[in-house]
Design a protein around this motif. Structure first.
Motif, mmCIF file in Angstrom:
data_model
loop_
_atom_site.group_PDB
_atom_site.id
_atom_site.type_symbol
_atom_site.label_atom_id
_atom_site.label_comp_id
_atom_site.label_asym_id
_atom_site.label_seq_id
_atom_site.Cartn_x
_atom_site.Cartn_y
_atom_site.Cartn_z
ATOM 1 N N TYR A 1 43.178 20.766 4.521
ATOM 2 C CA TYR A 1 44.349 21.405 5.113
ATOM 3 C C TYR A 1 44.232 22.928 5.057
ATOM 4 C CZ TYR A 1 47.487 17.454 6.041
ATOM 5 O OH TYR A 1 48.075 16.335 6.570
ATOM 6 N N TRP B 1 45.828 19.271 14.276
ATOM 7 C CA TRP B 1 44.502 18.789 13.898
ATOM 8 C C TRP B 1 44.547 17.760 12.776
ATOM 9 C CZ3 TRP B 1 45.717 24.088 13.969
ATOM 10 C CH2 TRP B 1 46.160 24.623 12.744
ATOM 11 N N HIS B 2 45.648 17.699 12.001
ATOM 12 C CA HIS B 2 45.656 16.729 10.904
ATOM 13 C C HIS B 2 45.923 15.297 11.386
ATOM 14 C CE1 HIS B 2 50.218 16.682 9.554
ATOM 15 N NE2 HIS B 2 50.116 16.833 10.859
ATOM 16 N N HIS B 3 46.120 15.152 12.694
ATOM 17 C CA HIS B 3 46.211 13.805 13.266
ATOM 18 C C HIS B 3 44.837 13.302 13.722
ATOM 19 C CE1 HIS B 3 50.586 13.779 13.191
ATOM 20 N NE2 HIS B 3 50.550 15.027 13.643
ATOM 21 N N ASN B 4 43.829 14.170 13.675
ATOM 22 C CA ASN B 4 42.468 13.789 14.078
ATOM 23 C C ASN B 4 41.487 14.672 13.319
ATOM 24 O OD1 ASN B 4 40.190 12.790 15.442
ATOM 25 N ND2 ASN B 4 40.409 14.286 17.100
ATOM 26 N N TRP B 5 41.244 14.325 12.065
ATOM 27 C CA TRP B 5 40.423 15.185 11.212
ATOM 28 C C TRP B 5 39.010 15.408 11.723
ATOM 29 C CZ3 TRP B 5 42.409 18.565 8.236
ATOM 30 C CH2 TRP B 5 43.619 18.346 7.586
ATOM 31 N N SER C 1 39.758 21.898 17.151
ATOM 32 C CA SER C 1 41.162 22.089 17.496
ATOM 33 C C SER C 1 41.704 23.384 16.912
ATOM 34 C CB SER C 1 41.984 20.899 16.996
ATOM 35 O OG SER C 1 43.357 21.076 17.282
ATOM 36 N N ALA C 2 41.310 23.684 15.688
ATOM 37 C CA ALA C 2 41.821 24.883 15.024
ATOM 38 C C ALA C 2 41.270 26.166 15.636
ATOM 39 C CB ALA C 2 41.490 24.830 13.538
ATOM 40 N N MET D 1 50.146 22.017 13.106
ATOM 41 C CA MET D 1 48.827 21.612 12.573
ATOM 42 C C MET D 1 48.374 20.291 13.215
ATOM 43 S SD MET D 1 49.089 22.590 8.519
ATOM 44 C CE MET D 1 50.174 21.205 8.148
ATOM 45 N N ALA E 1 39.156 18.436 13.797
ATOM 46 C CA ALA E 1 40.025 19.488 13.276
ATOM 47 C C ALA E 1 39.447 20.882 13.501
ATOM 48 C CB ALA E 1 40.279 19.259 11.788
ATOM 49 N N ARG E 2 38.149 21.045 13.267
ATOM 50 C CA ARG E 2 37.562 22.380 13.409
ATOM 51 C C ARG E 2 37.679 22.885 14.842
ATOM 52 N NH1 ARG E 2 33.826 25.407 10.584
ATOM 53 N NH2 ARG E 2 33.529 23.691 9.112
ATOM 54 N N PRO F 1 41.448 25.255 8.058
ATOM 55 C CA PRO F 1 41.826 25.790 9.373
ATOM 56 C C PRO F 1 42.907 26.855 9.303
ATOM 57 C CG PRO F 1 42.611 23.528 9.114
ATOM 58 C CD PRO F 1 41.722 23.811 7.959
#
Length: 282
Positions: free
Chosen positions: A231, A158-162, A168-169, A156, A165-166, A234
């Motif tokens: 959380y 993407w949880h390092h750069n909210w 990245s997911a 996951m 996130a979209r 994604p």
């Protein structure tokens, strides 16, 4: 997850970058403990809980996870200064994973996995965007002849750069170097079976197991509940369509070569030899 209290620090596991340790607890169990004071930070433990508990609910083999309370005083007799500092920085609630005694690391040259099971693991890793189950670092154990999945801290991303996130997911998942890629994983069958199980309700149940203190004060979120919803989004989206974007291409050029046929047969797990009529029972 049940809660236990660490009673004795046994030994560090230096294979992991976060320096996890084998710890005994007040329920008489033995666990691999992952610490909040490790350099990777609490988000690694958040990922371990969400992905590990999701995998367990999908029927994949994951050692039991527990909330583990640590009093740093148990490390006073530890001679290693690095370990002492880690224990001092990790007082309070940490994460424990059931220790599988006698387990060994999974080797794709020594063990066989059928296409159905390989497909479930590859599909699951695609959903959580696990970049850390390659043939270089399988993060799988073999216990009683079966493969078990471990170490989901590098998921996951993407949880390092909210804010991103979209985007990245929505990216595809390259499984070319996945440790189970050589076993012809049937990801279509896995998606048909598992994707319908990944619902908003299931994800809410899984994410609710993350302790509030590991989610507190996340920039950009007014509450931990808002972060929990972030959380879920994604993961829900990827579960629905990621099987269409899994890339199984030519693996890296430095991939290991397979053993000769006579050796492959001898290295195959006993269960595979039984299935093929070449060996006795367990």
């Amino acid at each position: 997850m049940k809660e236990v209290v660490a009673t004795r620090y046994v030994t560090p596991l230096r294979e992991g970058g976060s320096l996890p340790g084998i710890v005994e607890a007040d329920d008489l169990g033995t666990y691999v403990m992952k610490f909040t004071g490790a350099g990777q930070g609490r988000k690694t433990l958040v990922a371990e809980v969400i992905c590990g508990q999701l995998a367990r609910r999908l029927g994949l083999r994951i050692p039991e996870l527990v909330r583990m309370w640590l009093d740093p005083v148990i490390g006073l007799s530890e001679p290693d200064q690095e370990v002492q500092e880690l224990l001092k920085a990790s007082g309070g609630l940490n994460l424990g994973m059931d220790y599988l005694p006698g387990s060994i690391g999974f080797d794709p040259l020594a063990y066989e996995v059928d296409a159905e099971e390989a497909g479930r693991v590859v599909w699951f890793d695609a959903v959580i965007n696990n970049v850390d189950r390659s043939w270089r670092n399988p993060n799988m154990l073999v216990w009683h002849g079966d493969p078990w999945l471990i170490d989901h801290g590098a998921t996951m991303i993407w949880h390092h750069n909210w804010p991103g996130a979209r985007a990245s997911a929505e990216k595809p998942y390259n499984a070319s170097d996945h440790v189970l890629a050589p076993f012809a994983p049937d990801v279509a069958a896995a998606a048909a079976r598992l994707a319908p199980l990944v619902t908003e309700e299931l994800l809410a149940e899984v994410i609710a197991e993350v302790p509030d203190e590991w989610l507190a004060d996340e920039p950009g979120f007014a509450s931990t509940e808002a972060l929990r919803r972030a959380y879920a989004e994604p993961l829900l989206a990827r579960a629905a369509t990621i099987h269409e974007r899994i890339v199984l291409d030519v693996p890296a050029r430095d991939a290991p070569s397979g053993p000769p046929g006579w050796l492959a047969d001898r290295l195959a797990p006993r269960t595979a030899r039984v299935r093929d009529g070449k060996g006795g029972g367990r």
